[in-house]
Design a protein around this motif. Structure first.
Motif, PDB file in Angstrom:
ATOM      1  N   TYR A  77       0.861  -1.191   0.000  1.00 56.72           N
ATOM      2  CA  TYR A  77       0.000   0.000   0.000  1.00 56.72           C
ATOM      3  C   TYR A  77       0.890   1.232   0.000  1.00 56.72           C
ATOM      4  O   TYR A  77       1.724   1.405   0.888  1.00 56.72           O
ATOM      5  CB  TYR A  77      -0.923   0.018   1.220  1.00 56.72           C
ATOM      6  N   GLU A  78       0.700   2.078  -1.015  1.00 54.76           N
ATOM      7  CA  GLU A  78       1.437   3.343  -1.085  1.00 54.76           C
ATOM      8  C   GLU A  78       0.586   4.447  -0.469  1.00 54.76           C
ATOM      9  O   GLU A  78      -0.578   4.629  -0.841  1.00 54.76           O
ATOM     10  CB  GLU A  78       1.771   3.703  -2.527  1.00 54.76           C
ATOM     11  N   PHE A  79       1.173   5.188   0.469  1.00 52.46           N
ATOM     12  CA  PHE A  79       0.507   6.331   1.092  1.00 52.46           C
ATOM     13  C   PHE A  79       0.950   7.598   0.362  1.00 52.46           C
ATOM     14  O   PHE A  79       2.142   7.904   0.293  1.00 52.46           O
ATOM     15  CB  PHE A  79       0.891   6.422   2.575  1.00 52.46           C
ATOM     16  N   LYS A  80      -0.023   8.322  -0.177  1.00 56.62           N
ATOM     17  CA  LYS A  80       0.311   9.540  -0.921  1.00 56.62           C
ATOM     18  C   LYS A  80      -0.900  10.454  -0.995  1.00 56.62           C
ATOM     19  O   LYS A  80      -2.013   9.993  -1.280  1.00 56.62           O
ATOM     20  CB  LYS A  80       0.783   9.174  -2.348  1.00 56.62           C
ATOM     21  N   ASP A  81      -0.674  11.733  -0.718  1.00 51.76           N
ATOM     22  CA  ASP A  81      -1.717  12.757  -0.830  1.00 51.76           C
ATOM     23  C   ASP A  81      -2.990  12.371  -0.076  1.00 51.76           C
ATOM     24  O   ASP A  81      -4.106  12.402  -0.617  1.00 51.76           O
ATOM     25  CB  ASP A  81      -2.052  13.026  -2.309  1.00 51.76           C
ATOM     26  N   GLN A  82      -2.815  11.936   1.173  1.00 54.47           N
ATOM     27  CA  GLN A  82      -3.905  11.627   2.119  1.00 54.47           C
ATOM     28  C   GLN A  82      -4.645  10.321   1.810  1.00 54.47           C
ATOM     29  O   GLN A  82      -5.548   9.922   2.540  1.00 54.47           O
ATOM     30  CB  GLN A  82      -4.932  12.766   2.165  1.00 54.47           C
ATOM     31  N   LYS A  83      -4.253   9.630   0.726  1.00 54.55           N
ATOM     32  CA  LYS A  83      -4.931   8.403   0.315  1.00 54.55           C
ATOM     33  C   LYS A  83      -3.950   7.226   0.309  1.00 54.55           C
ATOM     34  O   LYS A  83      -2.751   7.401   0.488  1.00 54.55           O
ATOM     35  CB  LYS A  83      -5.534   8.568  -1.090  1.00 54.55           C
ATOM     36  N   ILE A  84      -4.510   6.018   0.075  1.00 51.24           N
ATOM     37  CA  ILE A  84      -3.650   4.847  -0.112  1.00 51.24           C
ATOM     38  C   ILE A  84      -4.004   4.191  -1.439  1.00 51.24           C
ATOM     39  O   ILE A  84      -5.143   4.268  -1.912  1.00 51.24           O
ATOM     40  CB  ILE A  84      -3.781   3.821   1.032  1.00 51.24           C
ATOM     41  N   ARG A  85      -2.988   3.558  -2.054  1.00 46.09           N
ATOM     42  CA  ARG A  85      -3.199   2.850  -3.311  1.00 46.09           C
ATOM     43  C   ARG A  85      -2.628   1.452  -3.188  1.00 46.09           C
ATOM     44  O   ARG A  85      -1.513   1.273  -2.679  1.00 46.09           O
ATOM     45  CB  ARG A  85      -2.529   3.597  -4.465  1.00 46.09           C
ATOM     46  N   GLU A  86      -3.373   0.467  -3.661  1.00 47.09           N
ATOM     47  CA  GLU A  86      -2.994  -0.936  -3.493  1.00 47.09           C
ATOM     48  C   GLU A  86      -2.214  -1.446  -4.713  1.00 47.09           C
ATOM     49  O   GLU A  86      -2.560  -1.166  -5.857  1.00 47.09           O
ATOM     50  CB  GLU A  86      -4.257  -1.783  -3.312  1.00 47.09           C
ATOM     51  N   TYR A  87      -1.125  -2.187  -4.437  1.00 44.27           N
ATOM     52  CA  TYR A  87      -0.357  -2.889  -5.465  1.00 44.27           C
ATOM     53  C   TYR A  87      -0.305  -4.360  -5.065  1.00 44.27           C
ATOM     54  O   TYR A  87       0.238  -4.700  -4.005  1.00 44.27           O
ATOM     55  CB  TYR A  87       1.064  -2.335  -5.568  1.00 44.27           C
ATOM     56  N   LEU A  88      -0.845  -5.255  -5.894  1.00 45.33           N
ATOM     57  CA  LEU A  88      -0.902  -6.676  -5.554  1.00 45.33           C
ATOM     58  C   LEU A  88       0.394  -7.358  -5.981  1.00 45.33           C
ATOM     59  O   LEU A  88       0.502  -7.957  -7.054  1.00 45.33           O
ATOM     60  CB  LEU A  88      -2.109  -7.335  -6.238  1.00 45.33           C
ATOM     61  N   GLY A  89       1.398  -7.232  -5.143  1.00 39.42           N
ATOM     62  CA  GLY A  89       2.714  -7.825  -5.412  1.00 39.42           C
ATOM     63  C   GLY A  89       3.682  -7.409  -4.332  1.00 39.42           C
ATOM     64  O   GLY A  89       3.298  -6.832  -3.314  1.00 39.42           O
TER      65      GLY A  89
END
Length: 635
Positions: free
Chosen positions: A512-524
């Protein structure tokens, strides 16, 4: 630049290192490595002149400029980030002051025809020329460039240094060193408080640095990417090879194997000679031959094998009990500090057995979210722990929670329960605290030793979900490898914050990348995340280039040759993309093998060589993809 001859330092009658000799020259980028307590930081202090040695000589060239990044720093209160960074330019600032003083006199004085006034104009010209030579017209731009590279934003420049954490203040100190025209840079754990993007930027900077760089670091990948020489301090000796860390390890292992084989052959020959001597001694006619063999044996120079300090922690994380399927559920989690929003409406579901890495730049909310999960801070939204969840939490500053005035044994006994209090000495021993070590006060421990103690203390409680925030800070490379193996074998759920790319490899199945108050999921794993990020960044650049190059549209039919060329490029791109996918699959399979058989594969040099070659092949394919894609865009 620096000649070190017969340097010795001891504490309490025990030598940290004894009569070590080496030379540092321009272009040397040295990784100074060794276990916690081996004497690495002490060596840097001696090289910088901060600490005397017991004996030995350090010879330097005249007027050598030396910069030293220490682990503990102090700032003058009230300065902004820019003002503190400008302290790197003492000579420029002095020249600036002289120019301002002369300009003030030229404006206020009216004796325009006097010799003194003419002298002021001459002085102004001289000082201005000197100011230009020093780089006075460039230092503001250079400072901003370095600060931005180390992760600061422009809006941070005018904030006072007191408002930043210790890690960010360490970055300002690093910026000052990088801005100075030093001939020698001594860096003690420079990556400890840097995020992955800043580490990559620092790697690029140091690779192009013209002077000498000596780095104490436990970040294996950072050392491999920056250094061209490794000096290891081990059991009072140094081992010095013109190789980056991983290559040095392989070379030293080969040398030691050859030494062992040669020593074995020599011992066999000595044993045969001793048998002949005993045989000949019994006969008077052979006595002279026996004496000759004895003299020959006395002259034999016995082969010694390099000693190796193989003592490592013995660590495992047993699962206390099986929790429910969902271990953490977060809904609409928001966190603000004053007017600043760190996290906004975060939703996250963590299932039993997940291995999750939290990544992103410093200040984006990774540790904040961890603290929300562990109920260390207030927030808005909902975070629920699942049925039977027993959380084990290792904080980023975990070692700071230890009481420095009590002993290691007392620390463990205070945290123990009736069921495990009798085991605390054995537990401390497995973390390399043996004998009288357990009676030491916590305050005398090094940073790495404190982290080891904090990890040991963590095992006193039942755990089935591990939450770890930068657990590798200050740990030596061998200790990190042991911790990594233990976490890979952990059968529970793992939430891990780390900026150490080597440590993260093979550790997670979700990023999970934390950026600009949000999180984004990477399946790997971390490699997949970095590849995707590079691809995204590359496409961002391409989009900008395409927009910049766009001209008024014309209804123009492509020629046959152009169509043919375009089709060839498209076929080539498809082929490269297939190769990328195939190599990525191979690397993912290797990552799974590593996770399942880490200890066994650690000793398999052929496996790691093939593994690294696949990564290099993937990097090459990504570069080829970029070139072909650019050709297609241009066509």
């Amino acid at each position: 630049m620096l000649n070190i001859h017969n340097l010795s330092v001891s504490f309490g009658g025990t030598y940290l290192f004894e009569e070590v000799t080496f030379r540092l020259g321009a272009g040397d980028r040295v990784g100074l490595v060794g276990k916690n307590g081996a004497g690495k930081s002490t060596m840097l202090k001696i090289l910088s002149g901060e600490q005397p040695s017991d004996s030995g000589v350090i010879a330097t060239e005249k007027e050598i400029r030396l910069g030293f990044l220490k682990q503990d720093i102090d700032f003058v209160k009230g300065r902004t980030v820019l003002e503190e960074a400008y302290q790197a330019f003492e000579e420029i600032k002095r020249a600036e002051g002289k120019i301002e003083h002369i300009n003030h006199q030229l404006v206020t004085r009216t004796d325009y025809e006097s010799e003194e006034y003419s002298k002021l104009i001459e002085d102004l010209s001289d000082h201005t020329h000197h100011y230009e030579i020093l780089g006075g017209y460039n230092y503001v731009g250079d400072t901003e460039k370095i600060l931005l590279g180390l992760g600061f934003k422009r809006e941070d420049f005018d904030k006072e240094t007191d408002t930043f954490s210790g890690g960010w203040r360490m970055r300002i100190e690093l910026a000052k060193l990088l801005l100075q025209s030093n001939d020698v840079l001594l860096l003690d754990e420079p990556t400890n408080h840097l995020d992955i993007e800043s580490i990559i930027w620092l790697e690029s900077f140091l690779r192009n640095y013209a002077g000498v760089v000596v780095i104490v670091s436990h970040d294996k990948m950072f050392l491999d990417n920056v250094t061209n020489r490794t000096i290891e301090i081990s059991l009072g000796k140094i081992y010095d090879f013109n190789k980056p860390y991983t290559e040095y390890l392989d070379l030293r292992h080969e040398i030691r194997e050859k030494q062992l084989a040669t020593q074995k052959n020599q011992e066999k020959k000595i044993e045969q000679t001793e048998k002949l001597i005993e045989k000949f001694r019994a006969k008077a006619s052979k006595a002279s031959m026996a004496q000759s063999l004895i003299k020959k044996l006395d002259k034999v120079e016995r082969i010694e094998v390099d000693e190796d300090d193989n003592s490592v922690m013995n660590i495992s994380f047993p699962v206390s009990m099986t929790p429910g399927r969902v271990v953490v559920e977060a809904e609409q989690v928001t966190k603000k500090y004053g007017d600043k929003t760190i996290l906004k409406d975060i939703d996250l579901l963590v299932e039993r057995g997940s291995k999750i890495a939290f990544v992103g730049q410093n200040g984006q909310g990774k540790s904040t979210f961890i603290k929300a999960i562990t109920k260390d801070i207030d927030y808005t939204g909902v975070i629920k722990l699942g049925h039977n969840v027993q959380l084990g939490y290792f904080a980023q500053n975990q070692a700071e929670y230890l009481d420095g005035e009590i002993t290691l044994l007392e620390t463990m006994q205070h945290a123990a329960t009736d069921s495990n209090r009798a085991k605390v000495r054995d537990m401390l021993g497995s973390f390399l605290f043996r004998g009288d070590d357990v009676e030491k006060k916590v305050k005398v421990l090094s940073g790495g030793e404190r982290n080891r103690l904090a990890l040991c203390k963590l095992l006193l409680q039942p755990i089935n979900v591990l939450v770890m925030d930068e657990p590798t800070n200050h740990l030596d490379i061998k200790s990190k490898n042991v911790l990594k193996a233990a976490l890979q074998k952990f059968e529970g759920t793992l939430l891990l914050v780390s900026h150490d790319r080597d440590f993260l490899q093979g550790m997670s199945n979700i990023v999970y990348e934390f950026k600009d108050q949000k999180i984004r999921e990477y399946l790997g794993d971390i490699n997949y995340y970095l590849e995707q990020r590079n691809l995204q960044n590359m496409r961002e650049v391409e989009k900008k280039d395409v927009v910049a190059k766009e001209a008024p549209k014309e209804n123009k039919q492509l020629s046959y040759q152009d169509q043919k060329k375009n089709k060839t490029l498209q076929n080539k791109l498809s082929k490269i993309e297939s190769q990328i996918k195939e190599v990525e699959n191979q690397i993912q399979k290797d990552d799974k093998l590593l996770a399942a058989n880490y200890d066994k594969l650690m000793a398999d040099a052929a496996f790691f060589t093939a593994y690294e070659n696949k990564k290099k092949e993937l990097d090459k394919l990504m570069q080829d993809w970029e070139v072909v894609q650019e050709d297609i865009d241009n066509a």
